[in-house]
Design a protein around this motif. Structure first.
Motif, PDB file in Angstrom:
ATOM      1  N   ARG A  57     -28.023 -37.220   6.526  1.00 31.33           N
ATOM      2  CA  ARG A  57     -27.947 -36.605   7.850  1.00 31.33           C
ATOM      3  C   ARG A  57     -29.318 -36.594   8.529  1.00 31.33           C
ATOM      4  NH1 ARG A  57     -23.673 -32.967   8.473  1.00 31.33           N
ATOM      5  NH2 ARG A  57     -24.502 -32.721  10.608  1.00 31.33           N
TER       6      ARG A  57
ATOM      7  N   ASP B  16     -25.079 -28.490   4.904  1.00 28.08           N
ATOM      8  CA  ASP B  16     -25.725 -29.576   5.653  1.00 28.08           C
ATOM      9  C   ASP B  16     -25.624 -29.383   7.164  1.00 28.08           C
ATOM     10  OD1 ASP B  16     -26.175 -30.665   3.189  1.00 28.08           O
ATOM     11  OD2 ASP B  16     -24.809 -32.365   3.410  1.00 28.08           O
ATOM     12  N   ASP B  17     -24.446 -28.989   7.656  1.00 31.55           N
ATOM     13  CA  ASP B  17     -24.268 -28.788   9.095  1.00 31.55           C
ATOM     14  C   ASP B  17     -25.220 -27.720   9.609  1.00 31.55           C
ATOM     15  OD1 ASP B  17     -22.274 -30.703   9.399  1.00 31.55           O
ATOM     16  OD2 ASP B  17     -20.661 -29.286   8.963  1.00 31.55           O
TER      17      ASP B  17
ATOM     18  N   ASN C 236     -19.736 -41.564   7.035  1.00 29.89           N
ATOM     19  CA  ASN C 236     -20.395 -42.411   6.039  1.00 29.89           C
ATOM     20  C   ASN C 236     -19.871 -43.841   6.055  1.00 29.89           C
ATOM     21  OD1 ASN C 236     -22.379 -42.449   3.842  1.00 29.89           O
ATOM     22  ND2 ASN C 236     -20.625 -42.943   2.542  1.00 29.89           N
TER      23      ASN C 236
ATOM     24  N   GLU D  16     -14.276 -35.426   9.495  1.00 27.70           N
ATOM     25  CA  GLU D  16     -14.933 -36.733   9.454  1.00 27.70           C
ATOM     26  C   GLU D  16     -13.975 -37.843   9.878  1.00 27.70           C
ATOM     27  OE1 GLU D  16     -17.799 -39.453   6.597  1.00 27.70           O
ATOM     28  OE2 GLU D  16     -17.150 -37.478   5.925  1.00 27.70           O
TER      29      GLU D  16
ATOM     30  N   ILE E 141     -28.819 -29.087   9.787  1.00 27.45           N
ATOM     31  CA  ILE E 141     -29.056 -30.011  10.899  1.00 27.45           C
ATOM     32  C   ILE E 141     -29.055 -29.268  12.231  1.00 27.45           C
ATOM     33  CG2 ILE E 141     -28.176 -32.042  12.109  1.00 27.45           C
ATOM     34  CD1 ILE E 141     -29.514 -32.634   9.415  1.00 27.45           C
TER      35      ILE E 141
ATOM     36  N   SER F 191     -26.681 -35.915   0.443  1.00 26.04           N
ATOM     37  CA  SER F 191     -25.840 -35.838   1.641  1.00 26.04           C
ATOM     38  C   SER F 191     -26.654 -35.327   2.825  1.00 26.04           C
ATOM     39  CB  SER F 191     -24.646 -34.916   1.392  1.00 26.04           C
ATOM     40  OG  SER F 191     -25.080 -33.598   1.065  1.00 26.04           O
TER      41      SER F 191
ATOM     42  N   ASP G 277     -29.906 -40.032   9.786  1.00 28.49           N
ATOM     43  CA  ASP G 277     -29.167 -40.282  11.022  1.00 28.49           C
ATOM     44  C   ASP G 277     -30.002 -39.854  12.226  1.00 28.49           C
ATOM     45  OD1 ASP G 277     -26.993 -41.131   9.504  1.00 28.49           O
ATOM     46  OD2 ASP G 277     -25.890 -39.237   9.704  1.00 28.49           O
TER      47      ASP G 277
ATOM     48  N   ARG H 224     -21.720 -45.736   8.786  1.00 28.73           N
ATOM     49  CA  ARG H 224     -23.189 -45.751   8.815  1.00 28.73           C
ATOM     50  C   ARG H 224     -23.758 -47.172   8.853  1.00 28.73           C
ATOM     51  NH1 ARG H 224     -23.414 -40.668   5.795  1.00 28.73           N
ATOM     52  NH2 ARG H 224     -24.498 -39.195   7.181  1.00 28.73           N
TER      53      ARG H 224
ATOM     54  N   GLY I  43     -23.184 -35.738  12.716  1.00 27.48           N
ATOM     55  CA  GLY I  43     -23.092 -36.562  11.514  1.00 27.48           C
ATOM     56  C   GLY I  43     -22.359 -37.864  11.750  1.00 27.48           C
TER      57      GLY I  43
END
Length: 471
Positions: free
Chosen positions: A286, A339-340, A106, A73, A343, A282, A289, A109, A103
């Motif tokens: 995403r 999460d990855d 944060n 990140e 997505i 979290s 986004d 954002r 992503g």
């Protein structure tokens, strides 16, 4: 009779002014705050990076995978800082989609979301509107009682929203009150507090007000149709969701039908607030986004993705209560996938659905789009001014109630032995397999509970705009 009505109007005006004064005063010394409305922070131990407070102890040290994600990140932050400075350049726009799917950092954002929604340009065009709508709401709004009630329910585990009349609660109240005056067709409906509350985590008041308006009015998002009387967009997306299941996951569709699990029971929060409250936070960020980039097709694809990823687990749940409990309650805590990975799967499914021209439902009818001019003063009926619940509903509201009852009756009468859905149809899309185990918490004994909420003007998603009223 006129004297009685005048007295009721005066009482409503006094109540509205008292509510505004409480938010204006906030938590300063001497503020009147009921003890039951304020949190007991002694029950909580740790706050995560997004501001949510947890009862369980968070790990003192980050594991190797989390440390690696943080390092990645940081690298992305450097790239995003460069992109934000060169937002309009062709090479930035070419890289944008790929980097959003990886992503948005944060920390960045706020800037990225403002750019994606073009909020700064909109604000320059209408510099005085927000303050004027807030001033008007203080004098005339019929929605503030419901908004006041909902503000203290929103994101109760979040550090910035937890305390009664905190700065963020003040901002959330102001944004919703002002927007209820600006968009007179919608007014206020309870799901809007989740959307505005999320925006306020990354924006200030006026930015969140205009971001909310972009989400409601821009064709890419068109949330207006979700919240107006009759919920026409919700109906359209639910029908399309059912068609996707019938075509690509027929076994799961038949399983849900067998146990009387209508999609309206589990997907309301998915579509109304774009997955803010039903998946890990979290992951919700995403999804947002991607939603801000791609628009409403994300809603269709993410709903499909959730069911596809948890298909095996759902097939093992052989009771309506257990299925609904998993999708509405357990899913958030036991999603079971990184999460990855989610997505990436979402992106693939979006491409697959686009390829077969099923990424979106049929085009919206005219009634989903705003009809009234924004910011115009619309005289509210007496019943709304004095806060009296209506005894007569419009034809559109009654139709919504009848549609829900009809969906319930169709499920109850379906003969699964004669179902048109074939067991032999292949699953055409990626199947990520089995998630984690779950157990039941809350019980939903019948679809009647939904019909009851639809019929009530003060039900969970209804508000003082009287949506049978809105849900």
């Amino acid at each position: 009779m006129e004297d009685e009505e005048e007295a009721l109007l005066q009482r409503a005006q006094v109540e509205r002014e008292k509510i505004f004064q409480k938010y204006e005063r906030g938590r300063e010394d001497g503020a009147e705050i009921d003890p039951w409305e304020d949190p007991d922070f002694s029950l909580y131990k740790h706050t995560d990076r997004y501001g949510f407070i947890h009862k369980h102890t968070l790990p003192a040290r980050l594991d190797a995978s989390t440390t690696r994600r943080r390092e990645v990140e940081l690298e992305r932050e450097k790239k995003w800082l460069k992109m934000l400075k060169r937002w309009q350049r062709k090479d930035t726009q070419e890289k944008l989609r790929g980097r959003i799917f990886k992503g948005i950092p944060n920390k960045l954002r706020p800037q990225a979301w403002l750019r994606l929604l073009n909020v700064e340009e909109v604000m320059k065009s209408w510099p005085t509107v927000y303050r004027e709508m807030l001033r008007r709401a203080r004098l005339l709004s019929t929605e503030v009682r419901q908004i006041d009630s909902d503000v203290n329910r929103q994101f109760r585990e979040h550090l910035h929203y937890r305390e009664r009349y905190s700065v963020k609660q003040q901002s959330l109240f102001n944004v919703l009150a002002a927007y209820s005056m600006y968009n007179s067709e919608v007014g206020y409906c309870q799901g809007m507090s989740s959307v505005a509350g999320l925006l306020l985590m990354y924006m200030d008041e006026e930015e969140a007000f205009w971001a909310l308006n972009v989400l409601f009015t821009d064709d890419k998002y068109a949330m207006h149709g979700l919240f107006i009387e009759g919920f026409p967009k919700l109906t359209r997306f639910l029908s399309h969701h059912d068609r996707l299941l019938e075509r690509f996951m027929p076994r799961l569709k038949r399983h849900l039908d067998k146990h009387h699990v209508d999609s309206v029971l589990y997907s309301l929060k998915w579509f109304f607030v774009v997955f803010v409250e039903r998946v890990p936070f979290s992951l919700a960020l995403r999804v947002w986004d991607v939603y801000l980039l791609e628009g409403e097709r994300v809603m269709t694809a993410m709903a499909y993705t959730i069911l596809k990823m948890h298909k095996n687990r759902l097939m093992r749940l052989r009771d309506m209560d257990l299925i609904i409990e998993f999708l509405q309650v357990k899913l958030h805590a036991e999603f079971g996938f990184d999460d990855d990975f989610v997505i990436r799967t979402l992106g693939q499914i979006m491409s697959d659905l686009r390829r077969v021209k099923m990424d979106l439902p049929p085009p919206p009818p005219a009634n989903e789009r705003p009809k009234c001019a924004f910011g115009e003063l619309v005289e509210a009926p007496l019943e709304k001014k004095i806060g009296r619940r209506r005894s007569v509903f419009t034809e559109t509201e009654l139709n919504v109630h009848n549609v829900v009852i009809s969906r319930r009756e169709q499920l109850e009468s379906v003969d699964l032995s004669q179902s048109h859905i074939s067991d032999d149809l292949p699953d055409e899309f990626f199947d990520p397999g089995l998630g984690a185990n779950s157990s039941a918490i809350v019980s939903y004994r019948s679809v009647n509970s939904l019909c009851t909420s639809v019929a009530s003007s003060n039900s969970s998603l209804a508000s003082s705009t009287d949506c049978v009223t809105k849900l």
